[in-house]
Write an enzyme that holds these catalytic residues in place. Sequence first.
Site, PDB file in Angstrom:
ATOM      1  N   ASN A 148     -28.336  27.329  57.067  1.00 13.37           N
ATOM      2  CA  ASN A 148     -28.503  28.193  58.239  1.00 13.37           C
ATOM      3  C   ASN A 148     -29.954  28.614  58.466  1.00 13.37           C
ATOM      4  OD1 ASN A 148     -25.315  29.899  57.760  1.00 13.37           O
ATOM      5  ND2 ASN A 148     -25.823  28.072  58.939  1.00 13.37           N
ATOM      6  N   ASP A 168     -15.958  29.639  60.246  1.00 21.06           N
ATOM      7  CA  ASP A 168     -16.557  28.707  61.196  1.00 21.06           C
ATOM      8  C   ASP A 168     -16.043  28.972  62.613  1.00 21.06           C
ATOM      9  OD1 ASP A 168     -18.155  26.675  62.049  1.00 21.06           O
ATOM     10  OD2 ASP A 168     -16.822  25.065  61.412  1.00 21.06           O
TER      11      ASP A 168
END
Length: 305
Positions: free
Chosen positions: A81, A33
């Site tokens: 995503n 991340d």
Amino acid sequence: MVQRFRRTFRRLYERLLEREISGVPTHVAVIQDGNRRYAREHGEEKTAGHRAGADTTERVLEWCADLGVEELTLYAFSTENFDRPREEREALFDLITEKLRGFADRAEVHDREVRIRAIGETQRLPERVRDAITYAEERTSDYDSLHLNVALAYGGRAELLGVAREIAREAANGDCDPANVTVSEIETRLTTGPTRAVDLIIRTGGDERTSNFLPWHANGNEAAVYFCTPYWPEFSRVDFLRAIRTYESRQESWRRTRAQRAAALIRAAGDIDRSGGIGLDNIDDSALEGGDDVEEPTDPDSSIA
């Protein structure tokens, strides 16, 4: 002068951490991340952050091979995503394609006998990505020293839901008895998952959540979790060693707790009544749980000090 001092201090600290570590987890899973935030803070496009993160991925693979980790799973592209802007998705797909093919051709990958495999709903990915997956998997299919799983179009809940639906269909058709469904049966049906239970999850970027990542393989194994603040492109070997130290501390705490609970149970069982039976009235929950003296597992390195 200051930079040189910092580099020297960092090398010394790395050596100290290495000496403190007596063993490593078998399987490490990483939530990478912070790529986009890293790019934004450096005044660059999002794609530059993803590319910098890909460089970190290569270094982490080397650290795992050097330390003896047997399996590494990287959360590269989640099912969520797909909701990102098309331009960003396409740039990510280009980068994933490039890196998969590049990894498969690297001499280090073949020298270290790294087996590359994609996990997830890969049929949802563009053809160029699927072709790169096939290329990487076939080029490394004979290796077994280190397994590299790249989670692409992956979602843990979707994976478990698919297995549940499959079993429900078979039960409705009379092809299986739900009462006979075991843990091993579930695991054989999780075809998109890794090969081993997860021992340690690492998440970079400061958020303290596991984001639907390997729920069966991690939660079922009570994996240690290490959250740290550096964005993925900034993740260093020191951060990686700290994560492993957290895993070791957790394992030691579990061993200590199990020993204390066993001792408490033996003490309780020693209260035998005159008829030769165990005085069950004198065995309370605190004795079975280890009593007030039991130290619960701690995770001292769950964040960067």
